[in-house]
Design a protein around this motif. Structure first.
Motif, mmCIF file in Angstrom:
data_model
loop_
_atom_site.group_PDB
_atom_site.id
_atom_site.type_symbol
_atom_site.label_atom_id
_atom_site.label_comp_id
_atom_site.label_asym_id
_atom_site.label_seq_id
_atom_site.Cartn_x
_atom_site.Cartn_y
_atom_site.Cartn_z
ATOM 1 N N ASN A 17 0.661 -1.289 -0.002
ATOM 2 C CA ASN A 17 -0.010 -0.050 -0.080
ATOM 3 C C ASN A 17 0.823 1.151 -0.114
ATOM 4 O OD1 ASN A 17 0.836 0.337 2.790
ATOM 5 N ND2 ASN A 17 -1.166 -0.363 3.652
ATOM 6 N N ALA A 18 0.240 2.512 -0.032
ATOM 7 C CA ALA A 18 1.238 3.742 -0.035
ATOM 8 C C ALA A 18 1.855 3.815 1.422
ATOM 9 C CB ALA A 18 0.050 4.874 0.029
ATOM 10 N N LYS A 19 1.658 3.050 2.375
ATOM 11 C CA LYS A 19 2.427 3.224 3.549
ATOM 12 C C LYS A 19 3.646 2.184 3.606
ATOM 13 C CE LYS A 19 -1.025 4.978 6.162
ATOM 14 N NZ LYS A 19 -2.048 4.813 7.540
ATOM 15 N N ALA A 20 4.040 1.524 2.279
ATOM 16 C CA ALA A 20 4.859 0.285 2.067
ATOM 17 C C ALA A 20 4.582 -0.686 2.994
ATOM 18 C CB ALA A 20 6.461 0.915 2.384
ATOM 19 N N GLN A 21 3.303 -0.950 3.168
ATOM 20 C CA GLN A 21 3.002 -2.232 3.901
ATOM 21 C C GLN A 21 2.389 -3.284 3.048
ATOM 22 O OE1 GLN A 21 0.213 -0.116 6.299
ATOM 23 N NE2 GLN A 21 1.252 -0.296 8.134
ATOM 24 N N ALA A 22 2.810 -4.694 3.263
ATOM 25 C CA ALA A 22 2.279 -5.458 2.157
ATOM 26 C C ALA A 22 1.014 -5.977 2.561
ATOM 27 C CB ALA A 22 2.999 -6.884 2.550
ATOM 28 N N ILE A 23 -0.112 -5.969 1.490
ATOM 29 C CA ILE A 23 -1.399 -6.045 1.638
ATOM 30 C C ILE A 23 -1.916 -7.238 0.842
ATOM 31 C CG2 ILE A 23 -1.634 -3.537 2.236
ATOM 32 C CD1 ILE A 23 -2.814 -3.101 -0.713
ATOM 33 N N ASP A 24 -3.039 -7.767 1.116
ATOM 34 C CA ASP A 24 -3.681 -8.750 0.053
ATOM 35 C C ASP A 24 -4.807 -7.796 -0.189
ATOM 36 O OD1 ASP A 24 -2.226 -10.931 0.591
ATOM 37 O OD2 ASP A 24 -3.208 -11.447 2.386
ATOM 38 N N PRO A 25 -4.707 -7.667 -1.775
ATOM 39 C CA PRO A 25 -5.638 -7.064 -2.401
ATOM 40 C C PRO A 25 -7.050 -8.035 -2.849
ATOM 41 C CG PRO A 25 -4.138 -7.354 -3.824
ATOM 42 C CD PRO A 25 -3.566 -7.932 -2.614
ATOM 43 N N ARG A 26 -8.057 -7.237 -3.183
ATOM 44 C CA ARG A 26 -9.157 -8.282 -3.713
ATOM 45 C C ARG A 26 -8.824 -9.266 -4.961
ATOM 46 N NH1 ARG A 26 -14.907 -4.918 -3.765
ATOM 47 N NH2 ARG A 26 -15.549 -7.047 -3.591
ATOM 48 N N GLN A 27 -8.012 -8.389 -5.982
ATOM 49 C CA GLN A 27 -7.661 -9.027 -7.011
ATOM 50 C C GLN A 27 -6.440 -8.562 -7.580
ATOM 51 O OE1 GLN A 27 -10.360 -8.235 -10.219
ATOM 52 N NE2 GLN A 27 -9.761 -10.451 -11.256
ATOM 53 N N VAL A 28 -5.661 -9.337 -8.158
ATOM 54 C CA VAL A 28 -4.255 -9.345 -8.811
ATOM 55 C C VAL A 28 -4.167 -9.963 -10.116
ATOM 56 C CG1 VAL A 28 -1.800 -9.132 -8.548
ATOM 57 C CG2 VAL A 28 -3.031 -8.791 -6.570
ATOM 58 N N THR A 29 -4.025 -9.156 -11.230
ATOM 59 C CA THR A 29 -3.942 -9.821 -12.330
ATOM 60 C C THR A 29 -2.404 -9.268 -13.178
ATOM 61 O OG1 THR A 29 -5.098 -7.978 -13.670
ATOM 62 C CG2 THR A 29 -6.255 -9.952 -12.986
ATOM 63 N N LEU A 30 -2.203 -10.216 -13.995
ATOM 64 C CA LEU A 30 -0.830 -9.888 -14.588
ATOM 65 C C LEU A 30 -0.945 -10.451 -16.186
ATOM 66 C CD1 LEU A 30 2.221 -9.310 -14.652
ATOM 67 C CD2 LEU A 30 2.828 -11.789 -14.129
ATOM 68 N N GLU A 31 -0.456 -9.569 -17.006
ATOM 69 C CA GLU A 31 -0.558 -9.809 -18.407
ATOM 70 C C GLU A 31 0.789 -9.565 -19.057
ATOM 71 O OE1 GLU A 31 -3.845 -7.712 -19.821
ATOM 72 O OE2 GLU A 31 -2.710 -6.003 -20.421
ATOM 73 N N VAL A 32 1.172 -10.198 -20.010
ATOM 74 C CA VAL A 32 2.717 -9.821 -20.530
ATOM 75 C C VAL A 32 2.239 -9.508 -22.323
ATOM 76 C CG1 VAL A 32 4.011 -11.281 -19.138
ATOM 77 C CG2 VAL A 32 3.190 -12.353 -21.146
ATOM 78 N N ARG A 33 3.287 -8.705 -22.678
ATOM 79 C CA ARG A 33 2.895 -8.484 -24.364
ATOM 80 C C ARG A 33 4.337 -8.137 -24.613
ATOM 81 N NH1 ARG A 33 -1.397 -4.195 -25.188
ATOM 82 N NH2 ARG A 33 -2.008 -5.052 -23.218
ATOM 83 N N LEU A 34 4.558 -8.407 -26.101
ATOM 84 C CA LEU A 34 5.729 -8.173 -26.877
ATOM 85 C C LEU A 34 5.266 -7.134 -27.951
ATOM 86 C CD1 LEU A 34 8.625 -8.227 -27.446
ATOM 87 C CD2 LEU A 34 8.344 -10.258 -28.694
#
Length: 84
Positions: A10-27
């Motif tokens: 988060n903005a306070k540099a604390q690790a958080i578990d968000p509702r959702q995380v997605t990752l995508e890659v592209r070239l």
């Protein structure tokens, strides 16, 4: 096959578990992607991992992470990775 590990803070540099995380890659240079990458929770707060990221072509790949922290708040970040 490559491994991606990420931790959400988060903005306070604390690790958080968000509702959702997605990752995508592209070239972009070759018109590949966006390709979704399946992330799994890696145990520690905010930690995610994928051990099956395929970046099969050389070039500069863009990894885009989307994080939804609440129903109304989300953020996007990206980084580039060079594959030779």
């Amino acid at each position: 096959t490559n491994t991606v590990q990420l931790t959400v803070f988060n903005a306070k540099a604390q690790a958080i578990d968000p509702r959702q995380v997605t990752l995508e890659v592209r070239l972009e240079a070759e018109g590949i992607g966006p390709l979704p990458v399946k992330l799994e929770k890696a145990g520690a707060t905010g930690a995610y991992r994928s051990a099956a990221v395929s970046l099969p072509r050389p070039g500069t790949w863009t990894l885009t992470v989307r994080v939804q922290t609440s129903e109304f708040e989300a953020g996007v970040g990206f980084t580039e990775v060079s594959i030779s």
